[in-house]
Design an enzyme around this catalytic site. Structure first.
Site, short mmCIF file in Angstrom:
data_model
loop_
_atom_site.label_atom_id
_atom_site.label_comp_id
_atom_site.label_asym_id
_atom_site.label_seq_id
_atom_site.Cartn_x
_atom_site.Cartn_y
_atom_site.Cartn_z
N MET A 244 0.84 -1.20 0.00
CA MET A 244 0.00 0.00 0.00
C MET A 244 0.87 1.25 0.00
SD MET A 244 -2.99 -0.77 2.78
CE MET A 244 -3.94 -2.29 2.80
N ASP A 245 0.41 2.23 -0.74
CA ASP A 245 0.99 3.57 -0.62
C ASP A 245 0.54 4.15 0.72
OD1 ASP A 245 2.23 6.02 -1.40
OD2 ASP A 245 0.25 6.79 -1.91
N LYS A 246 1.28 5.13 1.22
CA LYS A 246 0.90 5.74 2.49
C LYS A 246 -0.09 6.88 2.27
CE LYS A 246 3.46 8.84 4.66
NZ LYS A 246 2.51 9.96 4.95
N THR A 247 0.35 7.90 1.56
CA THR A 247 -0.44 9.11 1.43
C THR A 247 -1.67 8.89 0.56
OG1 THR A 247 1.60 10.40 1.60
CG2 THR A 247 -0.35 11.55 0.78
N VAL A 445 -1.89 -1.13 -3.78
CA VAL A 445 -2.98 -0.19 -3.57
C VAL A 445 -2.40 1.22 -3.53
CG1 VAL A 445 -4.96 0.42 -2.14
CG2 VAL A 445 -4.14 -1.95 -2.18
#
Length: 556
Positions: A244-247, A445
């Site tokens: 997953m990306d963070k932002t 994601v």
């Protein structure tokens, strides 16, 4: 003959389903390619350069050589990758790194094509031509990553290529062998051969899969989950790892005031009131975060007078004839002239250790407090990660372009297993490739342009559709259109339910054919019974598949 007509109609229907699926696949691929090409529009077409004689002029970016001095005005887009040689500003790097808060750049800082300059003018020296900028490489990587993915398994077609000639051979044998070798009646065994052909028609098999998939896609769409084809509906059931990306994915993607720390005699309300007054007319994301919490706490904000922005450092204004400064930690070091230095130093270290951005507020030359700003974690993120683990996802990984400290803080708060921070888009692709080699089927994601190459390389790309970029949505195989991360565990359960129903349909269809095939060879089946069984099996598998439209899959 009614049976031949019925069979012909059902075969034409099955061919229609396959043709429609292929057309949709080609259309989706075309849209994805157009979206990838549109990424290049993020960067400007021209650049203002300064030649050796000091003359400034605008030229097409394709003509700018490496080592050229480029002037970037306040609010302009940076046309090429390079490094800063003059000026200080805050640069919005979200299109490339996904960093949620504008990054302060000074001399020698690296900047990227397509990112947006803040309020300060910059002079940069280019380090890459237009054809090899980070943005251009993103476009190439999306195409390359998509070409690495193997084509979907068309198991129905492969089965039909074997099944059809076998059935034809069995029917011919049923017609010829008994009369020739056993003295049977030609008319009777011709009739039984016709019965065998009817019951062996693969219509129920062929229809069961596309009907179940269409119902599964429709059911997902009603939940706000857009799935681009049956192969992508089946993949979530087999995932073993999710990146997953963070932002914008694990977080809300916008700055939020996390903590207010008064230093000295001022209260939290006074500190916040001063900061909001100075930032009242600013459009900076951090300013909007300060104003948002001031409104939340019911503070009446009266804009400060004589407000002046110092690009990349802070803002100063007058409140009751006293200067109030709001600035970054760099600005604080330059302007610091009083206050409780020990408490201030401790607070700054604690803020930095938590991966937050410290905003200092001081009145005249005395620091009166700090405001800690960070990217707010989605309230449901920790529960979602726990649910993914419970569903058998072996590893949940964070891939982000943000700095390591805030990334690790978010990972700790959400329960993510592993963190890869400070990644450029090509490094995200490399991380995905390592995960694929280690785990097999891996989903990515994300929501931004910088996530698109990794999403394309992953076994399954999932975009946060409500806030995601067009490139991310078009590149992704699945889009969560309601910006609801809780749909991710639901998607896995829905995919598993779809596969279960497909297996049920296939098993039922084969069982019906085996039973009636055996009865036919024993001479106990009739043509009308075979037609009824074939049509009935087709109707039953359709009705079973349609359950996916309204079924709310529970955890399993």
């Amino acid at each position: 003959m009614p049976s031949a007509s019925a069979n012909g109609s059902k075969r034409r229907l099955s061919h229609f389903f396959f043709a429609l699926a292929l057309a949709l696949e080609a259309w989706s691929l075309g849209r994805a390619r157009r979206a990838v090409a549109a990424l290049m529009e993020i960067a400007p077409d021209s650049a203002r350069i300064r030649d050796a004689a000091g003359v400034e002029k605008d030229v097409p970016v394709a003509e700018v050589a490496v080592g050229t001095h480029v002037i970037v005005p306040p609010g302009g887009k940076i046309p090429l990758d390079g490094y800063v040689v003059a000026g200080t500003s805050a640069v919005n790097q979200a299109p490339i790194t996904g960093e949620s808060v504008p990054v302060t750049v000074t001399q020698d800082a690296v900047v990227y094509a397509g990112t947006i300059n803040g309020m300060g003018a910059l002079e940069i020296v280019t380090t890459r031509p237009a054809s090899d900028t980070t943005l251009a490489r993103i476009v190439r990587m999306v195409g390359e990553a998509q070409s690495k993915r193997a084509p979907s398994e068309q198991w129905v077609e492969r089965f039909a290529r074997i099944y059809t000639p076998v059935v034809m051979a069995l029917s011919l044998a049923a017609f010829l062998v008994p009369p020739l070798l056993l003295g049977g009646s030609w008319a009777a065994w011709f009739y039984q051969a016709l019965v065998l052909l009817v019951i062996a028609c693969p219509c129920a098999l062929v229809i069961s899969t596309p009907v179940s998939i269409v119902a599964g896609l429709t059911g997902a769409a009603r939940r706000g989950v857009l799935i681009k084809g049956g192969v992508h509906l089946e993949t979530p059931a087999r995932l073993t790892a999710i990146a997953m990306d963070k932002t914008g994915t694990l977080t809300l993607g916008r700055p939020k005031v996390i903590e207010i720390i008064p230093i000295g005699t001022r209260s939290e309300s006074e500190l916040l009131s001063f900061a909001a007054a100075v930032e009242a007319r600013s459009e900076h994301p951090i300013a909007r975060a300060i104003l948002a919490i001031a409104a939340e706490r019911g503070i009446d904000v009266v804009p400060a007078k004589d407000v002046t922005a110092v690009p990349g450092l802070g803002v100063v204004g007058k409140i009751n004839d006293r200067h109030v400064w709001v600035g970054s930690a760099i600005y604080l070091e330059q302007r610091l002239g009083g206050g409780d230095s020990e408490k201030l130093t401790t607070a700054l270290k604690r803020i930095a250790g938590a991966g937050l951005t410290g905003i200092a507020v001081w009145e005249s030359m005395t620091v009166i407090g700090l405001i800690a700003v960070g990217d707010a974690v989605r309230p449901e993120a920790r529960l979602i990660v726990a649910q993914l683990h419970a569903l058998g996802i072996a590893q949940v990984v964070m891939l982000t372009g943000d700095a390591r400290a805030p990334a690790e803080a978010i990972a700790h708060e959400t329960g993510v297993d592993e963190v890869y921070a400070e990644l450029l888009p090509e490094q995200k692709v490399e991380a995905i490739e390592r995960l694929v080699a280690q785990h097999g089927l891996v989903a990515m994601v994300g929501d931004g342009v910088n996530d698109a190459p990794a999403m394309a390389r992953a076994s399954l790309g999932i975009a946060m559709g409500a806030i995601g970029s067009d490139a991310a949505i078009e590149t992704a195989d699945i889009a969560l259109m309601q910006d609801d991360l809780s749909q991710l565990p639901w998607l896995i359960r829905h995919s598993r339910a779809t596969l279960t129903i497909i297996r049920q349909n296939i098993g039922f269809s084969l069982a019906v054919k085996l039973v009636f095939g055996g009865l036919t060879l024993l001479g106990m089946a009739s043509l009308w019974g075979a037609i009824a069984a074939d049509v009935g099996a087709s109707l039953l598998v359709v009705l079973n598949g349609l359950r996916l439209i309204d079924r709310d899959q529970q955890a399993r």
